[in-house]
Design a protein around this motif. Sequence first.
Motif, short mmCIF file in Angstrom:
data_model
loop_
_atom_site.label_atom_id
_atom_site.label_comp_id
_atom_site.label_asym_id
_atom_site.label_seq_id
_atom_site.Cartn_x
_atom_site.Cartn_y
_atom_site.Cartn_z
N GLY A 16 0.80 -1.21 0.00
CA GLY A 16 0.00 0.00 0.00
C GLY A 16 0.84 1.26 0.00
N SER A 17 0.13 2.39 0.13
CA SER A 17 0.78 3.70 0.08
C SER A 17 0.33 4.58 1.23
CB SER A 17 0.45 4.40 -1.25
OG SER A 17 0.91 3.66 -2.34
N LEU A 18 1.19 5.51 1.59
CA LEU A 18 0.88 6.54 2.57
C LEU A 18 1.62 7.80 2.18
CD1 LEU A 18 1.16 4.96 6.17
CD2 LEU A 18 -0.90 5.91 5.11
N ARG A 19 1.06 8.95 2.55
CA ARG A 19 1.77 10.20 2.37
C ARG A 19 1.91 10.89 3.70
NH1 ARG A 19 0.47 15.65 -1.16
NH2 ARG A 19 -1.05 16.00 0.53
N LEU A 20 3.15 11.13 4.08
CA LEU A 20 3.43 11.88 5.30
C LEU A 20 3.59 13.35 4.97
CD1 LEU A 20 6.08 9.56 7.00
CD2 LEU A 20 3.58 9.44 7.10
N LYS A 65 14.74 3.89 -2.41
CA LYS A 65 14.81 4.42 -3.78
C LYS A 65 13.82 3.72 -4.68
CE LYS A 65 19.55 6.14 -4.02
NZ LYS A 65 20.91 5.87 -4.53
N GLY A 66 13.10 4.51 -5.48
CA GLY A 66 12.13 3.95 -6.39
C GLY A 66 10.77 3.70 -5.76
N ARG A 67 10.69 3.79 -4.43
CA ARG A 67 9.41 3.57 -3.74
C ARG A 67 8.91 4.82 -3.03
NH1 ARG A 67 9.04 0.19 0.40
NH2 ARG A 67 11.20 0.47 1.10
N TYR A 80 6.67 16.78 2.12
CA TYR A 80 5.90 15.54 1.98
C TYR A 80 6.83 14.36 1.75
CZ TYR A 80 2.29 19.03 0.99
OH TYR A 80 1.45 20.10 1.06
N LEU A 81 6.37 13.21 2.18
CA LEU A 81 7.03 11.95 1.84
C LEU A 81 5.96 11.00 1.33
CD1 LEU A 81 9.79 10.47 1.85
CD2 LEU A 81 9.05 9.41 4.01
N GLN A 82 5.95 10.78 0.03
CA GLN A 82 5.03 9.84 -0.58
C GLN A 82 5.67 8.46 -0.55
OE1 GLN A 82 1.80 10.32 -1.91
NE2 GLN A 82 1.85 8.08 -1.90
N MET A 83 5.02 7.53 0.11
CA MET A 83 5.56 6.19 0.27
C MET A 83 4.67 5.19 -0.45
SD MET A 83 6.63 6.34 4.30
CE MET A 83 4.94 6.41 4.86
N SER A 84 5.25 4.43 -1.35
CA SER A 84 4.50 3.45 -2.12
C SER A 84 5.18 2.09 -1.99
CB SER A 84 4.44 3.87 -3.59
OG SER A 84 3.87 5.15 -3.73
N SER A 85 4.46 1.06 -2.41
CA SER A 85 4.98 -0.32 -2.34
C SER A 85 5.57 -0.60 -0.96
CB SER A 85 6.04 -0.54 -3.42
OG SER A 85 5.48 -0.31 -4.70
N LEU A 86 4.83 -0.23 0.05
CA LEU A 86 5.33 -0.35 1.42
C LEU A 86 5.55 -1.80 1.81
CD1 LEU A 86 3.24 2.50 3.01
CD2 LEU A 86 5.73 2.30 3.16
N LYS A 87 6.58 -2.00 2.62
CA LYS A 87 6.95 -3.33 3.10
C LYS A 87 6.89 -3.35 4.63
CE LYS A 87 10.39 -3.58 -0.62
NZ LYS A 87 11.83 -3.77 -0.93
N PRO A 88 6.74 -4.51 5.23
CA PRO A 88 6.73 -4.57 6.70
C PRO A 88 7.98 -3.96 7.31
CG PRO A 88 5.88 -6.61 5.79
CD PRO A 88 6.37 -5.80 4.63
N TYR A 112 16.79 20.71 13.60
CA TYR A 112 15.46 20.63 14.19
C TYR A 112 14.82 19.29 13.86
CZ TYR A 112 16.17 25.67 14.33
OH TYR A 112 16.69 26.92 14.56
N TRP A 113 14.10 18.76 14.85
CA TRP A 113 13.36 17.50 14.70
C TRP A 113 11.88 17.72 14.97
CZ3 TRP A 113 15.65 13.19 12.89
CH2 TRP A 113 17.04 13.02 13.06
N GLY A 114 11.06 16.93 14.27
CA GLY A 114 9.66 16.85 14.63
C GLY A 114 9.48 15.80 15.71
N GLN A 115 8.23 15.61 16.14
CA GLN A 115 7.97 14.68 17.23
C GLN A 115 7.80 13.24 16.75
OE1 GLN A 115 5.64 16.37 15.76
NE2 GLN A 115 3.94 14.93 15.50
N GLY A 116 7.62 13.05 15.46
CA GLY A 116 7.50 11.72 14.88
C GLY A 116 6.06 11.29 14.65
N THR A 117 5.88 10.43 13.65
CA THR A 117 4.59 9.84 13.36
C THR A 117 4.79 8.36 13.05
OG1 THR A 117 2.57 10.05 12.02
CG2 THR A 117 4.64 10.44 10.88
N GLN A 118 3.91 7.52 13.61
CA GLN A 118 4.08 6.07 13.48
C GLN A 118 3.54 5.58 12.13
OE1 GLN A 118 5.40 3.65 15.78
NE2 GLN A 118 5.19 2.34 13.98
N VAL A 119 4.34 4.76 11.47
CA VAL A 119 3.91 4.07 10.26
C VAL A 119 4.05 2.58 10.52
CG1 VAL A 119 4.42 3.58 7.84
CG2 VAL A 119 4.52 5.93 8.69
N THR A 120 2.96 1.85 10.35
CA THR A 120 2.97 0.41 10.57
C THR A 120 2.48 -0.28 9.29
OG1 THR A 120 2.51 0.69 12.93
CG2 THR A 120 2.13 -1.49 11.99
N VAL A 121 3.30 -1.19 8.78
CA VAL A 121 2.96 -1.92 7.56
C VAL A 121 2.74 -3.38 7.93
CG1 VAL A 121 3.64 -2.49 5.21
CG2 VAL A 121 4.40 -0.33 6.24
#
Length: 123
Positions: A16-20, A65-67, A80-88, A112-121
């Motif tokens: 699947g895909s997600l956009r951060l 790369k490529g994903r 933005y970070l567009q994430m496709s072909s996500l893997k576990p 500078y850092w952000g606080q983070g966001t969880q991505v679970t595949v």
Amino acid sequence: QVQLVESGGGLVQAGGSLRLSCAASGRTFSSAAMGWFRQAPGKEREFVAAISWSGGTTYYADSVKGRFSISRDNAKNTVYLQMSSLKPEDTAVYYCAATSRGAAGLKSRVDYWGQGTQVTVSS
């Protein structure tokens, strides 16, 4: 000063895909190189992608790369970070980062850092 707030993480099936998104505030955003790191449980934080202040130069970790695709909209102060072909193995907390050293310098210095966001595949 730059404040970074990530959003868009969540649970997705493998393939699947997600956009951060990373919303930035502060006068220096448009002149800062931006990027993303991630940290999986029990592992060190690792570089994922970087983009120059103009958006004309990008860098990626070999593992994505490529994903994944990084982009920015300086008018909206957002990266933005567009994430496709996500893997576990992409499962991690994803952190937005900013540096004054240029996109190539993001790997070695983050101002500078952000606080983070969880991505679970899931598999």
